[in-house]
Every structure is written in C-alpha cells, then in structure tokens.
Design a protein around this motif. Structure first.
Motif, short mmCIF file in Angstrom:
data_model
loop_
_atom_site.label_atom_id
_atom_site.label_comp_id
_atom_site.label_asym_id
_atom_site.label_seq_id
_atom_site.Cartn_x
_atom_site.Cartn_y
_atom_site.Cartn_z
N ILE A 1 0.86 -1.17 0.00
CA ILE A 1 0.00 0.00 0.00
C ILE A 1 0.90 1.22 0.00
CG2 ILE A 1 -1.72 1.31 1.27
CD1 ILE A 1 -2.71 -1.36 2.37
N GLY A 2 0.70 2.06 -0.98
CA GLY A 2 1.52 3.25 -1.09
C GLY A 2 0.95 4.44 -0.36
N GLU A 3 -0.37 4.55 -0.36
CA GLU A 3 -0.99 5.72 0.23
C GLU A 3 -2.43 5.38 0.59
OE1 GLU A 3 -1.72 10.38 -1.05
OE2 GLU A 3 -0.58 9.05 -2.34
N VAL A 4 -2.91 5.90 1.70
CA VAL A 4 -4.29 5.70 2.11
C VAL A 4 -4.99 7.05 2.01
CG1 VAL A 4 -5.82 5.05 4.02
CG2 VAL A 4 -3.67 3.81 3.65
N LEU A 5 -6.13 7.05 1.34
CA LEU A 5 -6.90 8.28 1.16
C LEU A 5 -8.26 8.14 1.81
CD1 LEU A 5 -6.29 8.83 -2.65
CD2 LEU A 5 -5.08 9.92 -0.77
N LYS A 6 -8.71 9.18 2.46
CA LYS A 6 -10.08 9.24 2.96
C LYS A 6 -10.84 10.13 2.01
CE LYS A 6 -9.53 8.28 7.79
NZ LYS A 6 -10.18 8.46 9.06
N LEU A 7 -11.80 9.53 1.30
CA LEU A 7 -12.57 10.26 0.30
C LEU A 7 -14.04 10.27 0.70
CD1 LEU A 7 -10.86 8.61 -2.77
CD2 LEU A 7 -10.44 10.90 -1.90
N PRO A 8 -14.73 11.36 0.40
CA PRO A 8 -16.15 11.43 0.76
C PRO A 8 -16.98 10.44 -0.06
CG PRO A 8 -15.51 13.34 -0.53
CD PRO A 8 -14.26 12.57 -0.26
N ASP A 9 -17.95 9.81 0.60
CA ASP A 9 -18.80 8.84 -0.09
C ASP A 9 -19.57 9.47 -1.25
OD1 ASP A 9 -18.10 6.59 1.35
OD2 ASP A 9 -19.65 6.92 2.88
N ASP A 10 -19.89 10.76 -1.15
CA ASP A 10 -20.68 11.37 -2.21
C ASP A 10 -19.90 11.60 -3.50
OD1 ASP A 10 -19.12 13.42 -1.18
OD2 ASP A 10 -20.74 14.89 -1.13
N SER A 11 -18.58 11.40 -3.47
CA SER A 11 -17.81 11.52 -4.71
C SER A 11 -17.58 10.16 -5.38
CB SER A 11 -16.47 12.21 -4.46
OG SER A 11 -15.60 11.38 -3.73
N ARG A 12 -18.04 9.09 -4.73
CA ARG A 12 -17.90 7.74 -5.31
C ARG A 12 -18.94 7.56 -6.41
NH1 ARG A 12 -17.90 2.31 -1.77
NH2 ARG A 12 -16.29 3.55 -0.78
N GLU A 13 -18.49 7.01 -7.52
CA GLU A 13 -19.37 6.73 -8.66
C GLU A 13 -19.51 5.22 -8.82
OE1 GLU A 13 -17.87 8.66 -12.18
OE2 GLU A 13 -17.32 10.44 -11.05
N THR A 14 -20.53 4.81 -9.54
CA THR A 14 -20.68 3.39 -9.83
C THR A 14 -19.60 2.96 -10.82
OG1 THR A 14 -22.24 3.86 -11.61
CG2 THR A 14 -23.17 3.41 -9.44
N ASN A 15 -19.39 1.66 -10.91
CA ASN A 15 -18.39 1.15 -11.84
C ASN A 15 -18.75 1.53 -13.27
OD1 ASN A 15 -17.02 -0.13 -9.77
ND2 ASN A 15 -18.06 -2.06 -10.06
N PRO A 16 -17.80 2.02 -14.06
CA PRO A 16 -18.09 2.33 -15.46
C PRO A 16 -18.35 1.04 -16.24
CG PRO A 16 -15.77 2.76 -14.95
CD PRO A 16 -16.43 2.36 -13.69
N VAL A 17 -19.14 1.14 -17.29
CA VAL A 17 -19.51 -0.05 -18.07
C VAL A 17 -18.31 -0.69 -18.76
CG1 VAL A 17 -21.89 0.66 -18.42
CG2 VAL A 17 -20.16 1.35 -20.07
N ASN A 18 -17.27 0.08 -19.01
CA ASN A 18 -16.10 -0.47 -19.71
C ASN A 18 -15.02 -0.98 -18.75
OD1 ASN A 18 -15.40 2.08 -18.84
ND2 ASN A 18 -14.20 2.57 -20.65
N LEU A 19 -15.31 -1.07 -17.45
CA LEU A 19 -14.35 -1.61 -16.50
C LEU A 19 -14.22 -3.11 -16.74
CD1 LEU A 19 -12.60 -0.90 -14.00
CD2 LEU A 19 -14.56 -1.52 -12.59
N ASP A 20 -12.99 -3.60 -16.76
CA ASP A 20 -12.73 -5.03 -16.98
C ASP A 20 -13.63 -5.84 -16.05
OD1 ASP A 20 -11.53 -7.66 -16.46
OD2 ASP A 20 -9.84 -6.94 -17.64
#
Length: 56
Positions: free
Chosen positions: A1-20
């Motif tokens: 693990i290089g870095e741990v980030l705390k990000l707000p839940d409201d900036s999370r998006e659903t998986n894009p359709v082209n994600l493997d």
C-alpha cells in the motif's frame, strides 16, 4: 500500500460499463482524482478469491 486516502462517499461513482469484468467483480465503485480513475476495492470480495479463481 503506497498511500491511504479518505474520500467522501458522495464523490464515489458506480463502476463504469467499460471496467474489466474481472475487476468489476471486486470493485465497489470508483473515484475520479486528478483526471485519473481510482477503483475502490471491496476487500471482502477480494478475500473470497480462492486459488481456483486466482488461476483463471
């Protein structure tokens, strides 16, 4: 693990359709950071991967 980030839940998006599809089964969403896409892993799903699935 290089870095741990705390990000707000409201900036999370659903998986894009082209994600493997292999990555999508382990991802719980994505965040866009500085023009890049950061995939949020679902740790429980990652830990469910057994030796037979890891070799696939």
């Amino acid at each position: 693990i290089g870095e741990v980030l705390k990000l707000p839940d409201d900036s999370r998006e659903t998986n894009p359709v082209n994600l493997d599809p292999r990555m999508a089964t382990m991802a719980s969403g994505v965040h866009r950071l500085n023009g890049q896409l950061m995939v949020v892993l679902d740790v429980d799903k990652v830990l469910e991967i057994g030796p037979e699935r890891a070799a696939a």
